[in-house]
Design a protein around this motif. Sequence first.
Motif, PDB file in Angstrom:
ATOM      1  N   UNK A 154       1.092  -0.983   0.165  1.00  0.00           N
ATOM      2  CA  UNK A 154       0.059   0.179  -0.043  1.00  0.00           C
ATOM      3  C   UNK A 154       0.926   1.074   0.127  1.00  0.00           C
ATOM      4  N   UNK A 155       0.513   2.229  -0.831  1.00  0.00           N
ATOM      5  CA  UNK A 155       1.471   3.312  -0.947  1.00  0.00           C
ATOM      6  C   UNK A 155       0.492   4.800  -0.426  1.00  0.00           C
ATOM      7  N   UNK A 156       1.383   5.505   0.379  1.00  0.00           N
ATOM      8  CA  UNK A 156       0.551   6.623   0.783  1.00  0.00           C
ATOM      9  C   UNK A 156       1.466   7.777   0.536  1.00  0.00           C
ATOM     10  N   UNK A 157       0.876   8.688  -0.129  1.00  0.00           N
ATOM     11  CA  UNK A 157       1.651  10.087  -0.286  1.00  0.00           C
ATOM     12  C   UNK A 157       0.962  11.169   0.463  1.00  0.00           C
ATOM     13  N   UNK A 158       1.738  11.680   1.183  1.00  0.00           N
ATOM     14  CA  UNK A 158       1.317  12.735   2.328  1.00  0.00           C
ATOM     15  C   UNK A 158       1.475  14.009   1.317  1.00  0.00           C
ATOM     16  N   UNK A 174     -12.409   4.380  -5.174  1.00  0.00           N
ATOM     17  CA  UNK A 174     -13.762   3.881  -6.055  1.00  0.00           C
ATOM     18  C   UNK A 174     -13.513   2.607  -6.800  1.00  0.00           C
ATOM     19  N   UNK A 175     -12.096   1.910  -6.651  1.00  0.00           N
ATOM     20  CA  UNK A 175     -11.871   0.687  -7.172  1.00  0.00           C
ATOM     21  C   UNK A 175     -10.402   0.383  -6.364  1.00  0.00           C
ATOM     22  N   UNK A 176     -10.130  -0.905  -6.212  1.00  0.00           N
ATOM     23  CA  UNK A 176      -9.090  -1.362  -5.577  1.00  0.00           C
ATOM     24  C   UNK A 176      -7.961  -1.030  -6.412  1.00  0.00           C
ATOM     25  N   UNK A 191      -3.701   7.587  -0.952  1.00  0.00           N
ATOM     26  CA  UNK A 191      -3.409   6.233  -0.630  1.00  0.00           C
ATOM     27  C   UNK A 191      -3.837   5.391  -1.549  1.00  0.00           C
ATOM     28  N   UNK A 192      -2.975   4.581  -2.097  1.00  0.00           N
ATOM     29  CA  UNK A 192      -3.368   3.251  -2.950  1.00  0.00           C
ATOM     30  C   UNK A 192      -2.566   1.901  -2.669  1.00  0.00           C
TER      31      UNK A 192
END
Length: 192
Positions: A154-158, A174-176, A191-192
Amino acid sequence: MKNLFLLFALFFTLALVAQSEKGRILPKEIQIKTALLPVPEGSSTDTMVYGYSEDGDFLVLREGTSNLICLADDPNRDGISVSCYSKKLEPFMKRGRELRADGKDVMEIREIRGKEVSEGKLDMPREPSMMYVYYGADADYDSSTGELANGQFRYVIYIPYATTESTGLPDKPHAKGMPWLMNPAPIGPISW
């Protein structure tokens, strides 16, 4: 009937073994190896790693000079989850750990940190900053090697002060696997 008893005994034994693993502090080298799983290739040799002492204290396991900090898996939580983030996010992340240690839940932590960032009491980078998370099931983790089979990223960009309007990102997935803005302004990680 004998087979049923053996099956029950096997299940009970496996449950006890799994339960005894929870809370067990792994050797420093294994914690470091696992903590570095999310690091992009070629960036792990000089990355700082936080983990746990034999007494369960949270501390630096290895100093580093790269732009990333990695966290070992919390032995008291279900599943395996390790993360690495930009050093610029350390004040923000450290504050989250302090609030969690004070018994605050996720929503309280989000609210308190957001307010502190808005008031200028908590430093937050002005430019986007990245966090990499790698997670999976306890059953897929080999605590003797530090390897995690079937793990997921999982990637998170602050993005400080980002909004759905300023980025064009939705405020929920809206989609995985699709990016979304998790906390619109003032903190605004995607986040994705």
